[in-house]
Design a protein around this motif. Structure first.
Motif: not given
Ligand code: SAH
Length: 248
Positions: A17-18, A44, A66, A94-95
Motif C-alpha cells: 500500500h505504497n 501500519g 494495522d 490502532d498502532a
Molecule cells: N506499511 C504498509 C501499509 C502502508 S499504508 C505497506 O507498506 O504496505 C498505511 C496503513 O496504515 C494502512 O494499511 C492503514 O490501514 C494503516 N493505518 C492507518 N491508521 C492506522 C492506525 N492508527 N493504526 C494502525 N494502522 C493504521
C-alpha cells in the motif's frame, strides 16, 4: 474500528500500500543485512507484504499492527500462503502508542507516520520498542520538486506544502533528531504507477459489482478524476522512500 471505507475499497487488491514494489522491499531487506531471528515491529503493516516476504527470505520474525480489518486479514492469509505464519503475527488495532513487550531489532512505520503524529513523534514511539543498536525504518513522502503553489500541493493529496520536505531536508531532519541515516531505498515513478494506477481497475471492478451501494457515487467520482489528477500532480511532484535511521 477501521480506516475510512474508501481505502478498503481502492486498495483492496493491493499487496503493497505504497509506491514500493516487491523488488524494492527485497532490496531494502538486503540493504539492512538482516540476521535470521531478528524481531521486526511494523506499525501500519497493511497487508503484511514486508514482514511476510522478509520472514520467507531473511528468516526474521515479526509483529504487524494495522487498523484496517481487511488488510489485517489479508496479511494473515499472505503469511499462510508464504509458509511463515509461525514467524509473523498480525494484530488488527490502532498502532498509536503501541509498544512491543519484547524489544525488537527493527522497528518500522512504512507510510503511516500520522500514527505517531508525524515523523518525529513516530520515531519517538518506535524507539520505545527498539533494542540498543536497533534500526528504525520510516517510509515517508518528500517533494521531488517544490510545488509552485498550495493548490498543487493539495493536488498531490497534501494538506499544504509544509506537510512534506525536499529530500535533502528530510534526510537532514533525521540528523536534527540526533539520528544517523544509515540506509535508504527510494521509490520511483514505476512504483508510483503500480500503487496509484492499480486503484483504478479495482475501483472500476468494484463499481461493476456494487452499482447500488451508497458509496458508488463517491467511487465513481474518484475513478473519473484520479488518473488525470495523479498524472498532473503526484506523479510529477511527490517522491517516496524508506529511511533507515539509528540513534547517535
Ligand atoms: N506499511 C504498509 C501499509 C502502508 S499504508 C505497506 O507498506 O504496505 C498505511 C496503513 O496504515 C494502512 O494499511 C492503514 O490501514 C494503516 N493505518 C492507518 N491508521 C492506522 C492506525 N492508527 N493504526 C494502525 N494502522 C493504521
Amino acid at each position: 474500528m477501521d480506516i475510512p471505507r474508501i481505502f478498503n475499497i481502492t486498495e483492496s487488491a493491493h499487496r503493497i500500500h505504497n509506491p514500493f514494489t516487491p523488488e524494492k522491499f527485497a532490496t531494502l531487506g538486503e540493504a539492512l543485512r538482516l540476521e535470521p531471528e531478528t524481531r521486526v515491529l511494523d506499525l501500519g503493516s497493511g497487508s503484511g507484504e514486508m514482514l511476510c516476504t522478509w520472514a520467507r527470505d531473511y528468516r526474521i520474525s515479526g509483529t504487524g499492527i494495522d487498523m484496517s480489518q481487511l488488510f489485517s486479514e489479508q496479511a494473515k492469509l499472505r503469511a499462510e500462503q508464504l509458509g511463515v505464519a509461525d514467524r509473523v503475527e498480525f494484530i488488527h488495532g490502532d498502532a498509536a502508542g503501541y509498544v512491543a513487550d519484547e524489544k525488537v531489532g527493527v522497528a518500522a512505520c512504512v507510510g503511516a507516520t500520522w500514527i505517531g503524529g508525524g515523523v518525529a513523534g513516530t520515531i519517538e514511539l518506535l524507539a520505545k520498542s527498539l533494542r540498543t543498536g536497533g534500526i528504525i525504518l520510516i517510509g515517508e513522502p518528500y517533494w521531488l520538486r517544490l510545488p509552485p503553489s498550495e493548490e498543487v500541493a493539495k493536488g498531490c493529496g497534501a494538506g499544504s506544502i509544509s506537510d512534506f520536505l525536499m529530500l535533502p531536508d528530510l534526510i537532514g531532519s533525521f540528523g536534527d533528531l540526533d539520528y544517523d541515516v544509515v540506509e535508504m531505498v527510494l521509490a520511483n515513478q514505476d512504483g508510483w504507477d503500480r500503487y496509484e494506477a492499480a486503484k483504478w481497475l479495482t475501483m472500476r471492478r468494484w463499481l461493476e459489482m456494487n452499482p447500488e451501494d451508497d458509496f458508488a457515487n463517491n467511487v465513481r467520482a474518484k475513478l473519473t478524476s484520479e488518473p488525470k489528477r495523479y498524472a498532473a500532480y503526484t506523479r510529477e511532484y511527490l517522491g517516496w522512500g524508506v529511511f533507515a535511521v539509528m540513534g547517535r
